[in-house]
Write an enzyme that holds these catalytic residues in place. Sequence first.
Site, PDB file in Angstrom:
ATOM      1  N   LYS A  41       0.447  -0.846  -0.200  1.00  0.00           N
ATOM      2  CA  LYS A  41      -0.206  -0.013   0.028  1.00  0.00           C
ATOM      3  C   LYS A  41       0.356   1.613   0.134  1.00  0.00           C
ATOM      4  O   LYS A  41       2.006   1.053   0.779  1.00  0.00           O
ATOM      5  CB  LYS A  41      -1.331   0.027   1.015  1.00  0.00           C
ATOM      6  CG  LYS A  41      -1.923   0.900   1.171  1.00  0.00           C
ATOM      7  CD  LYS A  41      -3.112   0.889   2.835  1.00  0.00           C
ATOM      8  CE  LYS A  41      -2.665  -0.159   3.341  1.00  0.00           C
ATOM      9  NZ  LYS A  41      -3.956   0.417   4.295  1.00  0.00           N
ATOM     10  N   HIS A  74      -0.962  15.149 -14.358  1.00  0.00           N
ATOM     11  CA  HIS A  74      -2.166  15.085 -14.461  1.00  0.00           C
ATOM     12  C   HIS A  74      -2.762  15.975 -16.054  1.00  0.00           C
ATOM     13  O   HIS A  74      -3.736  15.734 -16.807  1.00  0.00           O
ATOM     14  CB  HIS A  74      -3.135  16.084 -13.097  1.00  0.00           C
ATOM     15  CG  HIS A  74      -2.945  17.176 -13.511  1.00  0.00           C
ATOM     16  ND1 HIS A  74      -1.435  18.014 -11.774  1.00  0.00           N
ATOM     17  CD2 HIS A  74      -3.413  17.912 -13.052  1.00  0.00           C
ATOM     18  CE1 HIS A  74      -1.889  19.202 -11.986  1.00  0.00           C
ATOM     19  NE2 HIS A  74      -3.167  19.665 -13.054  1.00  0.00           N
TER      20      HIS A  74
HETATM   21  S1  FES Z   1      -2.002  15.436 -10.077  1.00  0.00           S
HETATM   22 FE1  FES Z   1      -0.460  14.066 -10.337  1.00  0.00          FE
HETATM   23  S2  FES Z   1       0.872  15.178 -11.438  1.00  0.00           S
HETATM   24 FE2  FES Z   1      -0.592  16.545 -10.957  1.00  0.00          FE
END
Ligand code: FES
Length: 99
Positions: A41, A74
């Site tokens: 985890k 992201h």
């Molecule tokens: S939230 Fe994963 S790189 Fe920004």
Amino acid sequence: MFALRSIAGPVRAPACAGSRHRCVVVRAEGINPSIRKSEEKVVDMVKVADLPTPKAVYCRCWRSAKFPYCDGAHVKHNKATGDNVGPLVIDSTPAAAPQ
Ligand code: FES
């Protein structure tokens, strides 16, 4: 942690065989493609007093090369998948005093 994706359509799962009712199959997928996969985890704990900067930005998309910190990966993930994930921002600056 797993993302759930429903599959509906012409595919008939064994659990749906013979059913006269509408059947939806839910499949669990892992969301962590590569980060510390040898660990059972992935857990990170940081004391607010030990934050590297007054505002610390943590990854929640599991794509950052600097995990657990956000490196902006992201944005690419969201463009590729249509997802909408973003970082967790911890702001440890004192709140303004009420007036
Ligand atoms: S939230 Fe994963 S790189 Fe920004």
